[in-house]
Write an enzyme that holds these catalytic residues in place. Sequence first.
Site, PDB file in Angstrom:
ATOM      1  N   HIS A  73       0.808  -1.214   0.000  1.00 42.79           N
ATOM      2  CA  HIS A  73       0.000   0.000   0.000  1.00 42.79           C
ATOM      3  C   HIS A  73       0.842   1.266   0.000  1.00 42.79           C
ATOM      4  CE1 HIS A  73      -3.733  -2.295   1.776  1.00 42.79           C
ATOM      5  NE2 HIS A  73      -3.272  -2.821   0.648  1.00 42.79           N
ATOM      6  N   GLY A  74       2.100   1.149  -0.371  1.00 39.10           N
ATOM      7  CA  GLY A  74       2.933   2.328  -0.542  1.00 39.10           C
ATOM      8  C   GLY A  74       3.682   2.743   0.704  1.00 39.10           C
TER       9      GLY A  74
END
Length: 396
Positions: free
Chosen positions: A243-244
């Site tokens: 998710h970064g």
Amino acid sequence: MGDSSYNNTFFTVLLILSLLLLFTTNSESTVFNVLDYGAVGNGLTDDTNAFANAWKATCASSSSSSPMMHVPSGKTFFVQPLEFDGPCESDTIIVEIEGNFVAPSDPSSWDCGKNDCENWISFRRVDGLRVSGHGSFDGRGQKWWDGKTLEIASSDDVRLGDGLRFKDSPRVHLVLNSLRNAYVSHVSIEAPESSPNTDGIRVSSCTNVHIDHTRIGTGDDCIAMIGGSSYVTISNITCGPGHGISIGSLGKNGGYDTAEHVRVGDVVFIGATNGARIKTWQGGKGYVRDILFERLLFHNTGNPIIIDQFYCDHAHCTTSESAIEIRNVTYRQILGTSRKKKVAVKLDCSETVPCRDIVFEDIHIIGIDGKIADYECRNVYGRSLGDKVPRLSCLY
């Protein structure tokens, strides 16, 4: 004259040998091998007590050389949840991990004692901690994604990395909690994209933290910075799946949270759900400020850039006049592709506490199909400079 020359030569050689011996004695570590404390390392025998005893001896050592707890290669050590507590006698404590750690495979077999299975392995109050080696931590989290593999907390001057590997944590793989002056490098972290809440590295209430040359692929944030962290530098990271790299979430349940002086650069996102993200809850208090994202490369990334002051991970969330202030955030030299057909940049800020001093300088993100990606802006003030793809007309 001959005897005098001989004596001088003899004493010179003796002095050199003495200095070499002194240097060698001071530079070598006093080693506490876990095998000497009863560890078996066959992946089946419970080696928890052996590690606890080896740590006790290492931490209590007052040797002039840095004491080292050594985990040898070619072995797999089955251990229950362990807490390695300080403070220790020596200014520097070395933990050399060449072998592999493996957790109990079934949740019902975890012997958690007093820690309620929140952490599998933790170091607390150990200043001068050095954790390195080519070993691995296998949390075997497939049957239950809960708990954390390794936490280092309440310590100063911490070094971790040099080839360590983390795999399939029950929840967060590596937690840095309340640290000052920490350096993490050359670490790899791996978990399935479908595994919930398996953050790669979580930074909480830390000051002066450096994370670099690390490869992370998980089912949640590659790196997450939560409340109270400042002077964090993240560089040379490969992220994906995951998710970064996120600042947040912050301000849940009306809480006061801060994050400032954060630098994220030279990061490659490959197939990640998100890229560079700031996420805060409505109703929270505090601030996010002085943030720099630069030299980011996105490949097939779902949401490359997000500022979200309306973050909510459940169904019933409400808006509020209170929000965490987001100010002085810069995105510079951003390039890549978004797998979303429309929005590559989303800046969704509060009307009552808008985002201010948001700067984009040289950004070029297109869709995976080669088409120009779009953007969304709400209640955001700042400017855009240089190359602007998407156009970001909401910023002047």
